[in-house]
Design a protein around this motif. Sequence first.
Motif, PDB file in Angstrom:
ATOM      1  N   GLY A  12      39.724  42.950  43.632  1.00 26.33           N
ATOM      2  CA  GLY A  12      39.136  41.823  44.356  1.00 26.33           C
ATOM      3  C   GLY A  12      38.893  42.134  45.817  1.00 26.33           C
ATOM      4  N   TYR A  13      38.955  41.080  46.635  1.00 23.68           N
ATOM      5  CA  TYR A  13      38.689  41.199  48.077  1.00 23.68           C
ATOM      6  C   TYR A  13      39.715  42.083  48.769  1.00 23.68           C
ATOM      7  N   VAL A  14      40.925  42.176  48.198  1.00 22.41           N
ATOM      8  CA  VAL A  14      41.957  43.013  48.797  1.00 22.41           C
ATOM      9  C   VAL A  14      42.011  44.378  48.116  1.00 22.41           C
ATOM     10  N   ASP A  35      40.843  46.489  36.698  1.00 17.83           N
ATOM     11  CA  ASP A  35      40.734  45.034  36.623  1.00 17.83           C
ATOM     12  C   ASP A  35      40.472  44.644  35.172  1.00 17.83           C
ATOM     13  N   ARG A  40      33.293  42.805  37.009  1.00 19.06           N
ATOM     14  CA  ARG A  40      33.668  43.186  38.379  1.00 19.06           C
ATOM     15  C   ARG A  40      33.690  44.710  38.530  1.00 19.06           C
ATOM     16  N   ASN A  89      45.254  38.055  42.110  1.00 17.33           N
ATOM     17  CA  ASN A  89      45.198  36.770  42.807  1.00 17.33           C
ATOM     18  C   ASN A  89      46.466  35.942  42.582  1.00 17.33           C
ATOM     19  N   THR A  90      46.819  35.157  43.588  1.00 14.76           N
ATOM     20  CA  THR A  90      47.995  34.277  43.509  1.00 14.76           C
ATOM     21  C   THR A  90      47.575  32.876  43.974  1.00 14.76           C
ATOM     22  N   SER A 110      51.946  38.945  34.626  1.00 17.55           N
ATOM     23  CA  SER A 110      51.312  39.705  33.538  1.00 17.55           C
ATOM     24  C   SER A 110      51.089  41.153  33.959  1.00 17.55           C
ATOM     25  N   THR A 130      49.876  38.210  48.143  1.00 19.54           N
ATOM     26  CA  THR A 130      50.729  37.322  48.930  1.00 19.54           C
ATOM     27  C   THR A 130      51.538  36.455  47.978  1.00 19.54           C
ATOM     28  N   GLU A 160      49.159  42.407  52.679  1.00 19.78           N
ATOM     29  CA  GLU A 160      47.906  42.820  53.313  1.00 19.78           C
ATOM     30  C   GLU A 160      47.512  41.802  54.386  1.00 19.78           C
ATOM     31  N   GLU A 164      38.818  38.765  55.930  1.00 19.01           N
ATOM     32  CA  GLU A 164      37.479  38.948  55.384  1.00 19.01           C
ATOM     33  C   GLU A 164      36.461  38.913  56.517  1.00 19.01           C
ATOM     34  N   LYS A 278      46.313  27.952  50.922  1.00 19.26           N
ATOM     35  CA  LYS A 278      47.207  28.356  49.828  1.00 19.26           C
ATOM     36  C   LYS A 278      48.556  28.828  50.371  1.00 19.26           C
ATOM     37  N   ARG A 345      35.421  30.524  48.918  1.00 15.12           N
ATOM     38  CA  ARG A 345      36.636  29.825  48.504  1.00 15.12           C
ATOM     39  C   ARG A 345      37.129  28.904  49.630  1.00 15.12           C
TER      40      ARG A 345
HETATM   41  N1  LIG Z   1      41.167  37.652  50.403  1.00 18.01           N
HETATM   42  C1  LIG Z   1      41.834  37.939  51.507  1.00 18.01           C
HETATM   43  O1  LIG Z   1      41.290  37.943  52.611  1.00 18.01           O
HETATM   44  C2  LIG Z   1      43.304  38.303  51.430  1.00 18.01           C
HETATM   45  C3  LIG Z   1      43.929  38.841  52.564  1.00 18.01           C
HETATM   46  C4  LIG Z   1      45.268  39.175  52.497  1.00 18.01           C
HETATM   47  C5  LIG Z   1      45.971  38.951  51.331  1.00 18.01           C
HETATM   48  N2  LIG Z   1      45.357  38.393  50.242  1.00 18.01           N
HETATM   49  C6  LIG Z   1      46.138  38.220  49.022  1.00 18.01           C
HETATM   50  O2  LIG Z   1      45.810  39.280  48.126  1.00 18.01           O
HETATM   51  C7  LIG Z   1      45.847  38.842  46.774  1.00 18.01           C
HETATM   52  C8  LIG Z   1      44.515  39.122  46.109  1.00 18.01           C
HETATM   53  O3  LIG Z   1      43.518  38.355  46.760  1.00 18.01           O
HETATM   54  P1  LIG Z   1      41.961  38.600  46.499  1.00 18.01           P
HETATM   55  O4  LIG Z   1      41.233  37.760  47.474  1.00 18.01           O
HETATM   56  O5  LIG Z   1      41.704  40.065  46.434  1.00 18.01           O
HETATM   57  O6  LIG Z   1      41.818  37.994  45.014  1.00 18.01           O
HETATM   58  P2  LIG Z   1      40.592  38.162  44.030  1.00 18.01           P
HETATM   59  O7  LIG Z   1      40.571  36.946  43.183  1.00 18.01           O
HETATM   60  O8  LIG Z   1      39.366  38.535  44.791  1.00 18.01           O
HETATM   61  O9  LIG Z   1      40.964  39.433  43.144  1.00 18.01           O
HETATM   62  C9  LIG Z   1      42.004  39.487  42.213  1.00 18.01           C
HETATM   63  C10 LIG Z   1      41.569  40.341  41.031  1.00 18.01           C
HETATM   64  O10 LIG Z   1      42.701  40.564  40.200  1.00 18.01           O
HETATM   65  C11 LIG Z   1      42.247  40.607  38.853  1.00 18.01           C
HETATM   66  N3  LIG Z   1      43.390  40.404  37.953  1.00 18.01           N
HETATM   67  C12 LIG Z   1      44.159  39.292  37.803  1.00 18.01           C
HETATM   68  N4  LIG Z   1      45.158  39.531  36.923  1.00 18.01           N
HETATM   69  C13 LIG Z   1      45.014  40.807  36.501  1.00 18.01           C
HETATM   70  C14 LIG Z   1      45.745  41.641  35.614  1.00 18.01           C
HETATM   71  N5  LIG Z   1      46.852  41.193  34.991  1.00 18.01           N
HETATM   72  N6  LIG Z   1      45.306  42.894  35.418  1.00 18.01           N
HETATM   73  C15 LIG Z   1      44.206  43.364  36.045  1.00 18.01           C
HETATM   74  N7  LIG Z   1      43.484  42.638  36.920  1.00 18.01           N
HETATM   75  C16 LIG Z   1      43.887  41.376  37.146  1.00 18.01           C
HETATM   76  C17 LIG Z   1      41.200  39.517  38.791  1.00 18.01           C
HETATM   77  O11 LIG Z   1      40.325  39.703  37.690  1.00 18.01           O
HETATM   78  C18 LIG Z   1      40.509  39.686  40.146  1.00 18.01           C
HETATM   79  O12 LIG Z   1      39.380  40.542  40.061  1.00 18.01           O
HETATM   80  C19 LIG Z   1      46.214  37.359  46.828  1.00 18.01           C
HETATM   81  O13 LIG Z   1      47.596  37.235  46.669  1.00 18.01           O
HETATM   82  C20 LIG Z   1      45.824  36.962  48.246  1.00 18.01           C
HETATM   83  O14 LIG Z   1      46.590  35.894  48.729  1.00 18.01           O
HETATM   84  C21 LIG Z   1      44.032  38.086  50.274  1.00 18.01           C
END
Ligand SMILES: NC(=O)c1ccc[n+]([C@@H]2O[C@H](COP(=O)([O-])OP(=O)(O)OC[C@H]3O[C@@H](n4cnc5c(N)ncnc54)[C@H](O)[C@@H]3O)[C@@H](O)[C@H]2O)c1
Length: 476
Positions: A12-14, A35, A40, A89-90, A110, A130, A160, A164, A278, A345
């Motif tokens: 994902g984004y991280v 993933d 994706r 994601n959380t 999971s 997070t 992290e 963004e 969140k 989001r």
């Molecule tokens: N987005 C931000 O700017 C940011 C910054 C710092 C921390 N975070 C934290 O990082 C974490 C991820 O955030 P994000 O924005 O990247 O989320 P996201 O939704 O963009 O990406 C998460 C990815 O994980 C995949 N996934 C979920 N369960 C899975 C599994 N069991 N096996 C394989 N893939 C799986 C999903 O399909 C998704 O593509 C969160 O806890 C968030 O709070 C996010």
Amino acid sequence: MKITKICCIGAGYVGGPSCAVIAHKCPDVTVTVVDLSQERIDQWNSDNLPIFEPGLEEVVKSCRGKNLFFSTEIDKTIIEAELIIISVNTPTKTYGLGKGRAADLKYIESAARKIAEVSTSSKVVVEKSTVPVKAAESVNNILSANHKHGVRYQVLSNPEFLAEGTAISDLLFPDRVLIGGPQTPEGREAIDALSWVYQHWIPMEKIITMNTWSSELSKLAANAFLAQRISSINAMSAICEATGADVSEVSHAIGTDTRIGARFLQASIGFGGSCFQKDVLNLVYLSECLNLPEVAAYWQQVIEMNEYQKRRFANRIISALFNTVANKKIAIFGFAFKKDTADTRETPSLYICKYLMEEAALVSIYDPKVDHKQIVSDLTDPAVSDKETVDKLVTITTDPYEAAKGAHAIVICTEWDEFKTYNYQRIYDSMLKPAFIFDGRMILDHQSLLELGYHVETVGRRLVRNSVNRLQAMPK
Ligand SMILES: NC(=O)c1ccc[n+]([C@@H]2O[C@H](COP(=O)([O-])OP(=O)(O)OC[C@H]3O[C@@H](n4cnc5c(N)ncnc54)[C@H](O)[C@@H]3O)[C@@H](O)[C@H]2O)c1
């Protein structure tokens, strides 16, 4: 302990940007991001990356296919890696106990169960998502309850801090990297192994190590402090509007105090994004569970203030437009939650659109980066509106001039730089009169707009044109 292969769960984004930077800076390490979503992964392997971040494409292209891979082969990648980063994601829970506040850890669980199921050798497991304090302990419990003979796990917390829109420079030049882990010889060895990865480009003094719980809490605390600063200046903006004070002057005055600092003091329609709300809610829930109701109430107020700010701004649009927006075309400039990202989001723009649509306004949306399908999908969420209403009330354009043509008002919802460069005379000429601009991000030159004839409303400042056409904050 030598790290040659890293598996990152969650593209994902991280996961995507952070592992692209690791691969870019560590040519001696193979990094594979996995993933569950084939779509994706296909996007990460294409010319059309699933997320927009300045500089991301260059970094990905520099190492993809060499030591950076994107794959759905989760089991194989876990088996081969010495170090596994969990960046799934959380989100906030939408059901059951803690609904609307607690973090939903089902994706973390999971991922942990999958690691336990397939691993045939010892691993360092890094929690980058997070999470609430003590989540690493739960991951550890799942892993150790299911471990195979001879397989051992060390679970580290490595939150992290990227933002963004500036993810790549944040990752290349972080203020600090945090690594929390067990204070045991094996734990220290695991911390050193992860630290070695970061040392490829980050000076040692910026790599901070600590116990796991401090590290987990530090991430929540950092986001809570940032969100709190935004809510604090937004609270000041309401006082400014009621008194004739100017919030830009106030934020400049307090920001020059070195004890306070200038950043995150920009009043606006409120914060959005997937993290601030969140993570603050997560902290509120944690405080409640720890029987600390005063602490929970304190942080809850940061969220309340953000809601208040969005509501206040939406109400101002309606009241300035003579208390009715029914059948009036309103141009929305910006749908992303902030500039330089296509992420929507928790975007305040969605809140404003929903509010206006409930008043039967005809909204015409322009955003330089957000995909039209994403906007439609956000607007047709059951919590926002139905498809029929969207079809009737919403248009999405690729041209800001088209969005504003024939409109009663423009609402700036995102601080995209390009919004400052438009020909506002041309836009004014094409709008109905009086022509309104609601600058929810305080980015435009309000004096010039007033001189062009616009009625301008912004956050934390009341504007009038005086006889010599000079902008003044209006005394009460
Ligand atoms: N987005 C931000 O700017 C940011 C910054 C710092 C921390 N975070 C934290 O990082 C974490 C991820 O955030 P994000 O924005 O990247 O989320 P996201 O939704 O963009 O990406 C998460 C990815 O994980 C995949 N996934 C979920 N369960 C899975 C599994 N069991 N096996 C394989 N893939 C799986 C999903 O399909 C998704 O593509 C969160 O806890 C968030 O709070 C996010």
